[in-house]
Design a protein around this motif. Structure first.
Motif, PDB file in Angstrom:
ATOM      1  N   ILE A 164      27.525  80.350  39.778  1.00  0.00           N
ATOM      2  CA  ILE A 164      27.532  78.894  39.880  1.00  0.00           C
ATOM      3  C   ILE A 164      26.450  78.497  40.883  1.00  0.00           C
ATOM      4  O   ILE A 164      26.349  79.077  41.967  1.00  0.00           O
ATOM      5  CB  ILE A 164      28.897  78.380  40.373  1.00  0.00           C
ATOM      6  CG1 ILE A 164      29.956  78.564  39.297  1.00  0.00           C
ATOM      7  CG2 ILE A 164      28.821  76.902  40.787  1.00  0.00           C
ATOM      8  CD1 ILE A 164      29.776  77.711  38.059  1.00  0.00           C
ATOM      9  N   LYS A 165      25.627  77.520  40.517  1.00  0.00           N
ATOM     10  CA  LYS A 165      24.562  77.048  41.403  1.00  0.00           C
ATOM     11  C   LYS A 165      24.975  75.727  42.038  1.00  0.00           C
ATOM     12  O   LYS A 165      25.375  74.782  41.354  1.00  0.00           O
ATOM     13  CB  LYS A 165      23.259  76.853  40.619  1.00  0.00           C
ATOM     14  CG  LYS A 165      22.131  76.169  41.394  1.00  0.00           C
ATOM     15  CD  LYS A 165      21.629  77.003  42.559  1.00  0.00           C
ATOM     16  CE  LYS A 165      20.497  76.319  43.298  1.00  0.00           C
ATOM     17  NZ  LYS A 165      19.274  76.171  42.490  1.00  0.00           N
ATOM     18  N   LEU A 166      24.872  75.657  43.367  1.00  0.00           N
ATOM     19  CA  LEU A 166      25.149  74.439  44.123  1.00  0.00           C
ATOM     20  C   LEU A 166      23.909  74.053  44.921  1.00  0.00           C
ATOM     21  O   LEU A 166      23.336  74.897  45.621  1.00  0.00           O
ATOM     22  CB  LEU A 166      26.310  74.653  45.101  1.00  0.00           C
ATOM     23  CG  LEU A 166      27.625  75.220  44.554  1.00  0.00           C
ATOM     24  CD1 LEU A 166      28.620  75.395  45.694  1.00  0.00           C
ATOM     25  CD2 LEU A 166      28.201  74.317  43.468  1.00  0.00           C
ATOM     26  N   PHE A 167      23.491  72.808  44.845  1.00  0.00           N
ATOM     27  CA  PHE A 167      22.453  72.279  45.722  1.00  0.00           C
ATOM     28  C   PHE A 167      23.141  71.648  46.931  1.00  0.00           C
ATOM     29  O   PHE A 167      23.844  70.648  46.793  1.00  0.00           O
ATOM     30  CB  PHE A 167      21.602  71.223  45.011  1.00  0.00           C
ATOM     31  CG  PHE A 167      20.557  71.780  44.094  1.00  0.00           C
ATOM     32  CD1 PHE A 167      19.331  72.190  44.593  1.00  0.00           C
ATOM     33  CD2 PHE A 167      20.805  71.901  42.734  1.00  0.00           C
ATOM     34  CE1 PHE A 167      18.359  72.704  43.753  1.00  0.00           C
ATOM     35  CE2 PHE A 167      19.842  72.415  41.876  1.00  0.00           C
ATOM     36  CZ  PHE A 167      18.615  72.821  42.394  1.00  0.00           C
ATOM     37  N   ILE A 168      22.937  72.224  48.110  1.00  0.00           N
ATOM     38  CA  ILE A 168      23.571  71.703  49.318  1.00  0.00           C
ATOM     39  C   ILE A 168      22.743  70.595  49.945  1.00  0.00           C
ATOM     40  O   ILE A 168      23.273  69.607  50.452  1.00  0.00           O
ATOM     41  CB  ILE A 168      23.793  72.839  50.340  1.00  0.00           C
ATOM     42  CG1 ILE A 168      24.578  73.986  49.691  1.00  0.00           C
ATOM     43  CG2 ILE A 168      24.528  72.315  51.572  1.00  0.00           C
ATOM     44  CD1 ILE A 168      25.904  73.615  49.102  1.00  0.00           C
ATOM     45  N   ASP A 169      21.415  70.758  49.928  1.00  0.00           N
ATOM     46  CA  ASP A 169      20.526  69.746  50.492  1.00  0.00           C
ATOM     47  C   ASP A 169      19.237  69.733  49.691  1.00  0.00           C
ATOM     48  O   ASP A 169      19.166  70.307  48.598  1.00  0.00           O
ATOM     49  CB  ASP A 169      20.276  69.992  51.979  1.00  0.00           C
ATOM     50  CG  ASP A 169      19.564  71.318  52.276  1.00  0.00           C
ATOM     51  OD1 ASP A 169      19.346  72.111  51.331  1.00  0.00           O
ATOM     52  OD2 ASP A 169      19.227  71.560  53.454  1.00  0.00           O
ATOM     53  N   GLY A 170      18.201  69.062  50.222  1.00  0.00           N
ATOM     54  CA  GLY A 170      16.926  68.964  49.527  1.00  0.00           C
ATOM     55  C   GLY A 170      15.885  69.882  50.125  1.00  0.00           C
ATOM     56  O   GLY A 170      16.129  71.079  50.309  1.00  0.00           O
ATOM     57  N   VAL A 171      14.719  69.321  50.469  1.00  0.00           N
ATOM     58  CA  VAL A 171      13.601  70.100  50.989  1.00  0.00           C
ATOM     59  C   VAL A 171      12.988  69.381  52.182  1.00  0.00           C
ATOM     60  O   VAL A 171      13.043  68.153  52.285  1.00  0.00           O
ATOM     61  CB  VAL A 171      12.530  70.334  49.909  1.00  0.00           C
ATOM     62  CG1 VAL A 171      13.052  71.268  48.820  1.00  0.00           C
ATOM     63  CG2 VAL A 171      12.052  69.018  49.298  1.00  0.00           C
ATOM     64  N   VAL A 172      12.387  70.154  53.070  1.00  0.00           N
ATOM     65  CA  VAL A 172      11.765  69.579  54.272  1.00  0.00           C
ATOM     66  C   VAL A 172      10.667  68.600  53.881  1.00  0.00           C
ATOM     67  O   VAL A 172      10.566  67.492  54.438  1.00  0.00           O
ATOM     68  CB  VAL A 172      11.209  70.696  55.178  1.00  0.00           C
ATOM     69  CG1 VAL A 172      10.346  70.103  56.292  1.00  0.00           C
ATOM     70  CG2 VAL A 172      12.345  71.517  55.772  1.00  0.00           C
TER      71      VAL A 172
END
Length: 561
Positions: free
Chosen positions: A304-312
């Motif tokens: 399962i893939k989860l995106f926790i945050d974005g990118v700097v």
């Protein structure tokens, strides 16, 4: 600096010496430097392949009994034989296909991007929506590229270009118009609509979930288009010695999964299903059903893939301390922490690998807390949950990777002080924090399993040999010491090879089948023109792959070898 093989350079032991088979092997590779990456990191001279398996690993004398009249024998002449490489986080089904999109990767200027758009628009005048990918945040101000530049080339149909990191979209005015995005449109949860500071109008860059506001303008990808992408990816993978890849995510009922099932696969794929904060845990059963549907020999859904945050670079990575240039802002945490804890626990209970994107140190801490919660709720198990990208990680959280048995999945290709560091990371994070980016050796010291990855197509080309070199040197330009990023995080050549082989296998529960050169394992092998331990590390990335075997069959052979 030159590396040498360990003193146990040639180990002929029970683990290496198999009882000879009664029938000849299909292939024998001898007179080489066989670095097995087994538990003892032993070396040998020869390998025999029967069918899809390794039948023998040992010295040249012992392999003779495997040679018959039909056996194909390769004299390695001192060349190196390694296990086939793993890429623990990639996007194979999204490989660029020139007929389907504008390829911006590798271009270095705004005018270069516009020229590519102009050429594509002329070649495909009837395509209703123009899509592309690969523009770099380093070429634009923090607010990103502007719609007016695209309008100068194409104004009568939507243009949508994804950034090379996949977390932003650059669109023209027609795309904004057709999607109904105006100055009055609020930022969606987890997303940012970049705006003109004077007028408040959308300026043309959509970050994170805001890119989804225009996604419906383009027709969904077809199975045939994904098949073209997979074909292109597999050709590149074979040339680079890559035999196993984890697809970072596919979706429920995704045409990409159908493409994998229909394709003639010459790479072994494991894949994650995407689950987001907008989804409901009532759907876990559907994810279990989708996993069961795709338990194929060369394509398996298990994560399962989860995106926790974005990118700097998009100012969306979630930090423990504020951004240097925005003292009241720490970035975008995409989840309610209670729901994240429940989600990780639910998929852990369902025996999925949870593979989390976390770039900021705040994002890493939040997902480690979720993994600890799942262990408390469900009990300890051999889960092999993973965190990828790990650009910033607090020292105390690095130790937790080992304590919680979390697999670290870094992208060593990014270990350098290049344009991203100078133009975005240093001004956004401050120099002291930017200098601590991308820990590597610290994960090994903490006892964590480290499985390296490219994040293709963010990284093109994606040869693991380049990643190995960067992991050792912490730079892409050894001639300029100023470009070295955190020399104290330099890893050994032995550990870097392991991170692209046996550790990648471990991360996907494949360590008993592949990832090292041992009798009985699948014959996933790569022949290199030079022994990596005998050359300066700055030459590793220039080393040619001469041959790649996948399950006993050659899928690439360099001309003249």
């Amino acid at each position: 600096m030159t590396y040498r093989l360990p003193i146990l350079a040639l180990v002929v032991c029970a683990a290496c010496q198999a009882e000879p088979e009664q029938h000849p092997a299909d292939w024998v590779l001898r007179n080489g430097v066989v670095y097995t990456v087994d538990a003892e990191r032993s070396s040998a001279e020869a390998v025999a392949i029967s069918g899809d398996r390794i039948a023998y690993v040992g010295d040249d004398g012992g392999v003779e009994v495997f040679i018959g009249p039909e056996t194909q024998v390769i004299d390695l002449d001192g060349k190196m034989l390694l296990p086939g490489f793993f890429d623990a986080h990639s996007h194979p089904a999204h490989a660029p296909v020139d007929s389907l999109s504008v390829r911006l990767y590798g271009l270095t200027s705004l005018e270069g991007y516009l020229d590519a758009l102009r050429e594509y628009a002329s070649a495909y005048p009837d395509r209703p929506v123009i899509q592309g990918a690969g523009w770099s945040n380093t070429l634009f101000p923090p607010s990103g590229p502007r719609r007016q530049d695209l309008d100068r080339v194409v104004s009568d149909r939507p243009v949508m270009f994804s950034s090379e990191d996949g977390h932003s979209s650059w669109v023209n005015s027609k795309a904004l118009e057709l999607a109904g995005i105006t100055k009055d449109t609020p930022d969606p949860p987890g997303g940012i609509i970049e705006r003109d500071p004077d007028t408040g109008e959308p300026s043309g860059t959509l970050r994170e979930s805001a890119a989804g506001l225009v996604a419906g303008l383009a027709a969904p990808a077809t199975v045939e288009e994904r098949l073209l992408a997979l074909e292109a990816f597999q050709e590149m993978a074979a040339r680079d010695g890559v035999t196993t890849v984890r697809d970072a995510y596919v979706r429920l009922d995704d045409v990409a999964s159908e493409a994998y099932a229909r394709a003639d696969l010459t790479v072994r794929f494991r894949a994650n299903l995407l689950f987001g904060p907008e989804d409901s845990l009532d759907s876990v059963g559907r994810y279990v059903e989708e996993r069961a549907k795709y338990q194929l020999p060369r394509f398996t859904i298990d994560g399962i893939k989860l995106f926790i945050d974005g990118v700097v670079e998009g100012e969306t990575a979630y930090l423990l301390e504020p951004y240097a240039h925005r003292p009241d802002y720490r970035g975008e945490l995409l989840w309610d922490t209670d729901f994240l804890n429940e989600t990780v626990a639910a998929f852990d209970e369902a025996s999925f690998i949870v593979h989390a994107h976390a770039i900021g140190d705040g994002g890493v801490r939040v997902v480690l807390d979720a993994f600890a919660h799942a262990r408390d709720v469900n009990g300890e198990r051999d889960a092999r949950h993973q965190v990828t990208h790990i650009q910033l990680v607090a020292p105390e959280d690095i130790r937790r990777f080992g304590e919680l048995d979390i697999v670290a999945v870094p992208q060593p290709f990014w270990f350098t002080k290049g344009a991203y560091y100078e133009n975005l990371e240093k001004p956004f994070l401050g120099e002291a924090r930017a200098d601590k980016e991308y820990p590597m050796q610290s994960f090994f010291d903490a006892g964590a399993v480290v499985a390296s990855a490219s994040d293709f197509p963010v990284t093109i080309p994606f040869s693991p040999l380049t990643g190995i070199e960067h992991g050792v040197l912490r730079t892409d330009d050894p001639g300029d010491p100023a470009l070295t990023l955190g020399a104290e995080e330099s890893a050994s050549l032995e550990d870097m090879i392991a991170s692209f082989t046996i550790h990648g296998a471990f991360a996907s529960f494949l360590e008993n089948e592949t990832g090292s050169i041992e009798t009985g394992k699948l014959a996933d092998l790569v022949v290199l023109e030079s022994n990596l331990f005998d050359i300066p590390p700055e030459n590793i990335s220039e080393t040619r792959v001469l041959m790649t075997f996948f399950e006993g069959e050659p899928v690439f052979r360099a001309e003249g070898f």
